[in-house]
Write an enzyme that holds these catalytic residues in place. Structure first.
Site, mmCIF file in Angstrom:
data_model
loop_
_atom_site.group_PDB
_atom_site.id
_atom_site.type_symbol
_atom_site.label_atom_id
_atom_site.label_comp_id
_atom_site.label_asym_id
_atom_site.label_seq_id
_atom_site.Cartn_x
_atom_site.Cartn_y
_atom_site.Cartn_z
ATOM 1 N N HIS A 41 0.828 -1.208 0.000
ATOM 2 C CA HIS A 41 0.000 0.000 0.000
ATOM 3 C C HIS A 41 0.856 1.249 0.000
ATOM 4 C CE1 HIS A 41 0.314 1.763 4.107
ATOM 5 N NE2 HIS A 41 0.620 0.541 4.475
ATOM 6 N N CYS A 42 0.231 2.360 -0.401
ATOM 7 C CA CYS A 42 0.819 3.684 -0.256
ATOM 8 C C CYS A 42 -0.258 4.573 0.349
ATOM 9 C CB CYS A 42 1.364 4.206 -1.586
ATOM 10 S SG CYS A 42 0.211 4.180 -2.973
ATOM 11 N N LEU A 43 -0.432 5.804 -0.088
ATOM 12 C CA LEU A 43 -1.475 6.656 0.473
ATOM 13 C C LEU A 43 -2.831 6.357 -0.162
ATOM 14 C CD1 LEU A 43 -1.929 9.023 2.497
ATOM 15 C CD2 LEU A 43 -1.858 10.535 0.507
ATOM 16 N N THR A 59 1.829 2.153 -5.576
ATOM 17 C CA THR A 59 1.338 0.772 -5.496
ATOM 18 C C THR A 59 1.030 0.222 -6.879
ATOM 19 O OG1 THR A 59 0.450 1.091 -3.265
ATOM 20 C CG2 THR A 59 -0.528 -0.663 -4.588
#
Length: 259
Positions: free
Chosen positions: A147-149, A155
């Site tokens: 995951h990222c933001l 991602t």
């Protein structure tokens, strides 16, 4: 709702990116998960994530993002969380937030996102994060979460690289990337991002520009692919020379992830 997507109230874009036909079989399902950040997860969300048995979390966000929005974990979580120290987006901002600087229209937003993707595969901290990601997939047991933001740019690039290394058809690579535009509660996600981006850059940014920043477009991933191919000739050579994914590691990935 696409059957790959899990519906959570406070976690956006949570989905399985396995199951695609690959070069030597089919990617396993239920072991490759991707999403946005978990700072807004509800207790029910956390319980649902807990049911997946995730043992490894790869967090592609930078230090500033993790400090501002620390991810929540379910009770009893004892998995390994991996990240590279520093700012993976080249600043304290997520890529879509970075691309909002100085733009007003959707066309400007699209051009800014394309430029961002051209450089994203070479950002030092993101490269270190992607190296950790491939090492974990090749060596650790159990399901993983990437995951990222927002779970769409950093991602999306990482998932596309894995798919290509395992021989997933380009149509499926792009289908998985573009699924961001259909996964979860899009209106709520875009509205929340719009408030944040306008607070930072001003109210002149149009609704269409916000939607462009918060979505994905084939031209974005194509831009990253083009620069990788121009510099290295292929995703496989890029992964080997930049991320350390050599023939032995590719074989390990096949052994872990292809049924």
């Amino acid at each position: 709702m696409n059957e790959r997507v899990l519906a959570f109230d406070g976690i956006h874009n949570f989905r399985d990116y396995g199951g695609y036909t690959a070069r030597d079989g089919r990617l396993r399902q239920g072991v490759l998960w991707r999403s946005g950040q978990h700072a807004d997860a509800t207790p029910d969300d956390l319980a649902g994530v807990g049911d997946l048995g995730i043992t490894t979390v790869v967090d592609l966000r930078g230090d500033s993002e993790r400090q501002l929005m620390p991810c929540l974990r379910h009770d009893g979580f004892d998995g390994l969380v991996l990240f590279a120290p520093g700012e993976t987006a080249g600043s304290e901002l997520a890529p879509h937030e970075e691309a909002g600087r100085g733009i007003t229209t959707a066309d400007e937003a699209r051009a800014a996102m394309t430029r961002l993707y051209e450089n994203m595969p070479y950002r030092d901290v993101l490269v270190r994060s992607l190296t950790l990601y491939f090492e974990a997939l090749a060596t650790r047991e159990g399901p993983s979460l990437l995951h990222c933001l927002a779970g769409k740019d950093r991602t999306g690039l990482a998932a596309a690289l894995l798919h290509r290394l395992l021989g997933v058809h380009e149509d499926d690579v792009m289908e998985d990337y573009l699924l961001t535009n259909k996964a979860g509660n899009q209106k709520r996600r875009i509205a929340a991002a719009g408030d944040s981006i306008r607070q930072r850059y001003g109210a002149q940014i149009t609704d269409e520009a916000i939607e462009t920043l918060m979505g994905v477009d084939a031209m974005y991933l194509d831009a990253a692919t083009r620069t990788i191919n121009e510099r290295y000739g292929s995703a496989e050579r890029y992964a080997e020379e930049v991320l350390g994914v050599d023939a032995a590691r590719r074989e390990a990935l096949r052994g872990k992830l292809i049924a």
